[in-house]
Design a protein around this motif. Sequence first.
Motif, short mmCIF file in Angstrom:
data_model
loop_
_atom_site.label_atom_id
_atom_site.label_comp_id
_atom_site.label_asym_id
_atom_site.label_seq_id
_atom_site.Cartn_x
_atom_site.Cartn_y
_atom_site.Cartn_z
N ARG A 41 0.83 -1.21 0.00
CA ARG A 41 0.00 0.00 0.00
C ARG A 41 0.87 1.26 0.00
O ARG A 41 0.50 2.27 -0.59
CB ARG A 41 -0.96 -0.03 1.20
CG ARG A 41 -2.03 1.01 1.16
CD ARG A 41 -3.30 0.54 1.82
NE ARG A 41 -4.11 -0.23 0.92
CZ ARG A 41 -5.11 0.25 0.19
NH1 ARG A 41 -5.44 1.51 0.24
NH2 ARG A 41 -5.81 -0.53 -0.61
N GLY A 172 -13.81 -6.24 5.29
CA GLY A 172 -15.01 -5.64 4.69
C GLY A 172 -15.85 -6.63 3.92
O GLY A 172 -15.87 -6.59 2.70
N LYS A 176 -14.17 -11.82 2.18
CA LYS A 176 -12.83 -11.62 2.73
C LYS A 176 -12.70 -12.30 4.09
O LYS A 176 -11.66 -12.87 4.41
CB LYS A 176 -12.51 -10.13 2.83
CG LYS A 176 -12.38 -9.51 1.44
CD LYS A 176 -11.54 -8.29 1.45
CE LYS A 176 -11.27 -7.89 0.01
NZ LYS A 176 -10.54 -6.65 -0.12
N TYR A 191 -16.32 -5.20 9.50
CA TYR A 191 -16.26 -3.84 10.04
C TYR A 191 -17.34 -2.93 9.46
O TYR A 191 -17.62 -1.87 10.00
CB TYR A 191 -14.86 -3.22 9.85
CG TYR A 191 -14.44 -2.92 8.44
CD1 TYR A 191 -14.93 -1.82 7.75
CD2 TYR A 191 -13.51 -3.71 7.79
CE1 TYR A 191 -14.55 -1.55 6.45
CE2 TYR A 191 -13.10 -3.45 6.50
CZ TYR A 191 -13.62 -2.37 5.83
OH TYR A 191 -13.25 -2.10 4.54
N TYR A 217 -9.79 4.81 14.24
CA TYR A 217 -10.01 3.68 15.15
C TYR A 217 -9.36 3.87 16.52
O TYR A 217 -9.50 3.00 17.37
CB TYR A 217 -9.44 2.39 14.52
CG TYR A 217 -10.37 1.66 13.57
CD1 TYR A 217 -11.60 2.19 13.22
CD2 TYR A 217 -10.00 0.44 13.02
CE1 TYR A 217 -12.44 1.51 12.35
CE2 TYR A 217 -10.84 -0.24 12.15
CZ TYR A 217 -12.05 0.30 11.81
OH TYR A 217 -12.88 -0.37 10.95
N ILE A 234 0.38 0.78 12.76
CA ILE A 234 1.36 0.76 11.67
C ILE A 234 0.83 1.40 10.39
O ILE A 234 1.56 1.53 9.42
CB ILE A 234 1.87 -0.67 11.36
CG1 ILE A 234 0.72 -1.57 10.88
CG2 ILE A 234 2.58 -1.27 12.56
CD1 ILE A 234 1.20 -2.81 10.15
N1 LIG Z 1 4.37 0.91 9.49
C1 LIG Z 1 4.91 -0.01 8.73
O1 LIG Z 1 6.08 -0.32 8.84
C2 LIG Z 1 4.06 -0.70 7.69
C3 LIG Z 1 4.61 -1.71 6.89
C4 LIG Z 1 3.76 -2.35 5.96
C5 LIG Z 1 2.43 -1.98 5.88
N2 LIG Z 1 1.95 -0.98 6.65
C6 LIG Z 1 0.54 -0.55 6.56
O2 LIG Z 1 -0.27 -1.69 6.76
C7 LIG Z 1 -1.49 -1.53 6.02
C8 LIG Z 1 -1.72 -2.74 5.17
O3 LIG Z 1 -0.75 -2.77 4.14
P1 LIG Z 1 -0.93 -3.76 2.92
O4 LIG Z 1 0.15 -3.45 1.95
O5 LIG Z 1 -1.07 -5.13 3.45
O6 LIG Z 1 -2.31 -3.20 2.34
P2 LIG Z 1 -3.55 -3.83 1.57
O7 LIG Z 1 -3.28 -5.27 1.24
O8 LIG Z 1 -3.87 -2.88 0.50
O9 LIG Z 1 -4.69 -3.79 2.68
C9 LIG Z 1 -5.39 -2.68 3.10
C10 LIG Z 1 -6.44 -3.23 4.05
O10 LIG Z 1 -7.09 -2.18 4.75
C11 LIG Z 1 -8.34 -2.72 5.15
N3 LIG Z 1 -9.27 -1.70 5.61
C12 LIG Z 1 -9.69 -0.59 4.95
N4 LIG Z 1 -10.59 0.09 5.72
C13 LIG Z 1 -10.73 -0.63 6.86
C14 LIG Z 1 -11.48 -0.45 8.05
N5 LIG Z 1 -12.29 0.61 8.21
N6 LIG Z 1 -11.37 -1.37 9.03
C15 LIG Z 1 -10.56 -2.44 8.91
N7 LIG Z 1 -9.81 -2.66 7.81
C16 LIG Z 1 -9.89 -1.77 6.80
C17 LIG Z 1 -8.82 -3.40 3.90
O11 LIG Z 1 -9.80 -4.34 4.25
P3 LIG Z 1 -10.97 -4.85 3.23
O12 LIG Z 1 -10.27 -5.04 1.89
O13 LIG Z 1 -11.43 -6.10 3.86
O14 LIG Z 1 -11.98 -3.75 3.17
C18 LIG Z 1 -7.53 -4.03 3.38
O15 LIG Z 1 -7.42 -5.38 3.81
C19 LIG Z 1 -1.36 -0.23 5.22
O16 LIG Z 1 -2.00 0.79 5.94
C20 LIG Z 1 0.15 0.00 5.20
O17 LIG Z 1 0.48 1.33 5.05
C21 LIG Z 1 2.73 -0.34 7.55
#
Ligand SMILES: NC(=O)c1ccc[n+]([C@@H]2O[C@H](COP(=O)([O-])OP(=O)(O)OC[C@H]3O[C@@H](n4cnc5c(N)ncnc54)[C@H](OP(=O)(O)O)[C@@H]3O)[C@@H](O)[C@H]2O)c1
Length: 327
Positions: A41, A172, A176, A191, A217, A234
Amino acid sequence: MRAITIPEPGGPERLVWAEVPDPVPAAGEVLVEVAATAVNRADLLQRQGFYDPPPGSSPYPGLECAGRIAALGPGVAGWAVGDEVCALLAGGGYAQRVAVPVGQLLPVPKGLTPQQAAALPEVACTVWSNVFQVAHLRPGETVLLHGGASGIGTMAIQLAKAVGARVAVTAGGPEKLARCAELGADLLIDYRRQDFVAELAALGGADVILDIIGAKYLERNVEALAVNGRLVVIGLQGGAKAEVNLSTLLARRAALVATNLRGRPLGEKAAIVAAVREHVWPLVEAGVVRPVVDRVLPIAEAAEAHRVVEAGAQVGKVVLEVPAGTG
Ligand SMILES: NC(=O)c1ccc[n+]([C@@H]2O[C@H](COP(=O)([O-])OP(=O)(O)OC[C@H]3O[C@@H](n4cnc5c(N)ncnc54)[C@H](OP(=O)(O)O)[C@@H]3O)[C@@H](O)[C@H]2O)c1
């Protein structure tokens, strides 16, 4: 070589597969010939101009890759040209070649294709460092994973189950959530329709929460914590600024931590990668934890891959295949 460049920030159409100079491995780095990379993402934010690569790292997107070592920089020991590797990157995975600090290399787990291996480093390192090194999830504890069907969520479900935790997820919709259940999730929360605070309260609260939503949240996450709970933020998909009721945190004697992986110093990343190799790789090689790859697209179709992830149309990871040479 070719790489996905971003001449102007904006929509997926801004991703251009273009001729660029080859990277040269510095001391302590190797040059990897990339066979596959995967979409995170964060790449979408970088494309939009909201997430610049850390100083000194590749300007091209791509936080992970798999391929073969093509050359060794000065002072590299323990790796050889031709080794099949995957790697955690600060950028540059969307390219035919990338220079990688040796501390961020991992061997391709036995039995995995480069496409599968490319889907692992970023999620394995993020989940291991946050859920286990920061939040110390223990057997028998309850963990709440927001976005259970995300790249991060699909890895976190499997690792949390592997250590014997009880796993609650949000996602969502029923499709899923069904995929999360297949990976081992115990409590499924839609959610869009359900209140995760009430669902967790029925279990006595969450000992650990891995949050990717942030501000939207924050208050509810704090309420959903058990006594001595640990909330690790994160992701900020729901904003960065919010108020927190410290008396709720205080009454629960709870901890709130926020971390990121990409900007950490090399030594910290190397320590995380070494821990992943020690603790996660054996689970992958035993088939207990597997990469969840939704689809594989050619890198020239990176724009389509970004559209898929932006629309939330995937479960787990979208992988990009990279052609050899200058193709
Ligand atoms: N800080 C760090 O080091 C780090 C490292 C890696 C990733 N991340 C973060 O981790 C997150 C996931 O990354 P990814 O690459 O795995 O992304 P991704 O596969 O695109 O997943 C995004 C997820 O967000 C969920 N989502 C959206 N709105 C939501 C809500 N209101 N409640 C609960 N879930 C919700 C979606 O769920 P649905 O599809 O089921 O709607 C989807 O599964 C991102 O925000 C990314 O920036 C942070």
